[in-house]
Design a protein around this motif. Structure first.
Motif, PDB file in Angstrom:
ATOM      1  N   CYS A   1       8.271   3.390  -1.450  1.00 13.60           N
ATOM      2  CA  CYS A   1       7.262   4.443  -1.443  1.00 13.60           C
ATOM      3  C   CYS A   1       7.613   5.482  -0.392  1.00 13.60           C
ATOM      4  O   CYS A   1       8.621   5.374   0.301  1.00 13.60           O
ATOM      5  CB  CYS A   1       5.875   3.848  -1.200  1.00 13.60           C
ATOM      6  N   ARG A   2       6.761   6.476  -0.240  1.00 15.74           N
ATOM      7  CA  ARG A   2       7.042   7.574   0.683  1.00 15.74           C
ATOM      8  C   ARG A   2       6.955   7.143   2.144  1.00 15.74           C
ATOM      9  O   ARG A   2       7.291   7.916   3.031  1.00 15.74           O
ATOM     10  CB  ARG A   2       6.094   8.746   0.408  1.00 15.74           C
TER      11      ARG A   2
ATOM     12  N   GLU B   1       0.846  -1.194   0.000  1.00 11.01           N
ATOM     13  CA  GLU B   1       0.000   0.000   0.000  1.00 11.01           C
ATOM     14  C   GLU B   1       0.884   1.249   0.000  1.00 11.01           C
ATOM     15  O   GLU B   1       1.647   1.484   0.935  1.00 11.01           O
ATOM     16  CB  GLU B   1      -0.905  -0.004   1.234  1.00 11.01           C
ATOM     17  N   THR B   2       0.798   2.060  -1.074  1.00 10.15           N
ATOM     18  CA  THR B   2       1.666   3.232  -1.207  1.00 10.15           C
ATOM     19  C   THR B   2       0.909   4.553  -1.107  1.00 10.15           C
ATOM     20  O   THR B   2       1.532   5.614  -1.178  1.00 10.15           O
ATOM     21  CB  THR B   2       2.423   3.206  -2.557  1.00 10.15           C
ATOM     22  N   VAL B   3      -0.418   4.496  -0.948  1.00  9.87           N
ATOM     23  CA  VAL B   3      -1.207   5.728  -0.959  1.00  9.87           C
ATOM     24  C   VAL B   3      -1.525   6.205   0.457  1.00  9.87           C
ATOM     25  O   VAL B   3      -1.350   7.376   0.791  1.00  9.87           O
ATOM     26  CB  VAL B   3      -2.506   5.526  -1.767  1.00  9.87           C
ATOM     27  N   TYR B   4      -1.995   5.289   1.314  1.00 14.15           N
ATOM     28  CA  TYR B   4      -2.279   5.621   2.709  1.00 14.15           C
ATOM     29  C   TYR B   4      -1.479   4.696   3.615  1.00 14.15           C
ATOM     30  O   TYR B   4      -1.368   3.497   3.354  1.00 14.15           O
ATOM     31  CB  TYR B   4      -3.770   5.486   3.024  1.00 14.15           C
ATOM     32  N   GLU B   5      -0.957   5.254   4.693  1.00 14.47           N
ATOM     33  CA  GLU B   5      -0.047   4.501   5.543  1.00 14.47           C
ATOM     34  C   GLU B   5      -0.752   3.589   6.542  1.00 14.47           C
ATOM     35  O   GLU B   5      -0.139   2.704   7.121  1.00 14.47           O
ATOM     36  CB  GLU B   5       0.883   5.463   6.307  1.00 14.47           C
ATOM     37  N   ASN B   6      -2.040   3.786   6.764  1.00 14.81           N
ATOM     38  CA  ASN B   6      -2.731   3.056   7.824  1.00 14.81           C
ATOM     39  C   ASN B   6      -3.953   2.331   7.265  1.00 14.81           C
ATOM     40  O   ASN B   6      -5.031   2.414   7.832  1.00 14.81           O
ATOM     41  CB  ASN B   6      -3.141   4.030   8.942  1.00 14.81           C
TER      42      ASN B   6
END
Length: 465
Positions: free
Chosen positions: A365-366, A333-338
């Protein structure tokens, strides 16, 4: 409070019509605030999220007529009665921050909007929004207000076009910048912009409204400012998240569903992964049919990303699908961290899922240097057992619906307002497709969350044939 009871083991069979996209409709309603011209929308989904946005728009002067059965809505904001969005909308959804971009070109008064909300799936920082709007000439600050806080914005000297490079192709930051740029003087260039189908739909609407907008293949959007607007009729695109959700539910339950109006061009990446896992689908001129086509095969790697990548909102039900696939699969998952909190419930139901803080993917990812568990390994197939489940957010909620459909026994799902926010007539559709499901009242439970409602009745729209 209400709950949904589902007895697992019944394949879903039948057909349904894709609803209008939630993530498009909300933005179109806000965009209509740019002008004082009437706008008529078709294929409007009758869901809680739209109710919230309509209530917000009514607060500042929008007149709304809505034929829910025909899915048609007429709106017009002849004049703003206020530029203050009340604090009762704080946390209701993410739309308040988007009001700033639309209202900066409509009023020289201070614009006051509450803090954003929505599902608890990770931080949704607004720095990208605020930095872009400030570059256009807006003055924005955050102030403590009634314990929650609000954003105060104004552009007394007007907005002026400029070049804006977004650090990340955020969907809502792109939309906010577009809305503000429509009435800015001169030309605005937005680089590294998001290009989701919902953004393209917003651009098409704004072009009808009178905006001058062009798209380049390098994620650049150019807007020539204007103050001349026109009446608009606009048909909202089908909801690609709802289409994928029902498609995966059909395959996971070993059934077959035809989804009318499903748009092939918006589903390419999703359909590729469906074929990779062994799910059946057939594209027709008027929709897409999804069906079980034999045992599912795991051993795949899935990485969420901005469009045209795999949508983060497709990830949760796809993980449920992977619990029924042979072998081990990786999801990054690269869009939301949680966004993997929901997997704990799936594990309690019998799923074999392990979380990792590292980037298990083709790229870093970020969140690579942070401590968020944003990768998982799913091993299958595993049998799932029924459970009482509390829905934490909209998309996790549908994942739990899928898990309940294939689980042994009867599951009880709480937190239905989350699901009602995004899925139109969910329980009715489940029953029509053959699911053993019913909505029941649990008198001994505390009340579920209540979202803000319209401050005045929404007029019923009479639609001529």
């Amino acid at each position: 409070m209400e709950a949904l009871k589902i007895k697992g083991g019944t394949p879903l069979q039948g057909k349904l019509k894709a609803q209008g996209a939630k993530n498009a409709t909300n933005k179109l309603l806000v965009a209509s605030l740019l002008s004082d011209k009437p706008c008529r929308f078709y294929n409007v989904p009758n869901i809680g999220e739209i109710e919230i946005t309509v209530a917000m728009c009514q607060e500042i002067g929008m007149q709304v007529s809505w034929d829910r059965e025909a899915k048609v809505m007429e709106v017009v904001t002849k004049e703003l009665t206020t530029s203050y969005i009340p604090q009762r909308f704080s946390g209701a959804n993410r739309i308040p921050i988007l009001m700033i971009g639309a209202l900066l070109g409509r009023t020289d008064q201070d614009i006051i909007v509450p803090v954003t909300g929505g599902d608890c799936i990770g931080k949704r920082p607004v720095d990208f929004h605020l930095d872009a709007l400030r570059k256009l000439g807006a003055n924005i600050e955050f102030r403590e207000m009634k314990r929650l806080g609000a954003y105060f914005a104004q552009a007394h000297s007007g907005l002026k076009g400029t070049v804006i490079t977004l650090p990340y192709p955020s969907v809502m930051a792109t939309e906010n910048t577009i809305l503000a740029s429509v009435t800015a003087r001169g030309v605005t260039e937005i680089k590294n912009a998001a290009m989701e189908p919902e953004i393209v739909d917003l651009i098409l609407f704004l072009q009808k409204l009178g905006a001058h907008i062009t798209l380049d293949v390098d994620r650049t959007i150019r807007i020539q400012g204007t103050r001349r607007f026109y009446e608009v009729e606009h048909h909202i695109i089908p909801d690609r998240i709802e289409v994928a959700s029902w498609g995966m539910a059909a395959i996971a339950s070993k059934g077959r569903i035809f989804i009318e109006d499903a748009k092939h061009s918006d589903m390419i990446t999703f359909l590729n992964k469906m074929r990779e896992v062994g799910g059946g689908f057939s594209v027709h001129s008027n929709g897409i049919e999804f069906f079980y086509d034999g045992p599912l095969q795991g051993g795949l790697h899935l990485e969420t990303d901005v469009h045209p990548g795999f949508m983060t909102d497709w990830q949760q039900p796809f993980v449920v699908l992977l619990t029924q696939a042979m072998g081990s699969s990786v999801v990054h998952e690269t869009v939301y961290e949680n966004r993997f909190g929901y997997t704990e419930v799936l594990k309690e139901m019998g799923a074999d899922i392990t979380q990792f803080r590292q980037c298990l993917g083709g790229k870093q990812c970020r969140f690579a240097s942070q401590s968020f568990p944003h990768s998982i390994i799913v091993k299958g197939p595993t049998a799932l057992n029924a459970k009482e489940i509390a829905v934490p957010d909209l998309r996790a909620g549908f994942a739990y619906i899928m898990a309940a459909l294939i689980a042994e026994g009867t599951s009880t799902i709480l937190g239905l307002p989350y699901l009602d926010r995004g899925y139109e007539n969910l329980v009715e559709k489940l029953i029509d497709l053959g699911a053993d499901a019913e909505r029941v009242e649990l008198d001994d439970r505390p009340e579920e969350i209540v979202y803000p409602q319209a401050s005045r009745p929404i007029a019923a729209l009479t639609v001529s044939a």
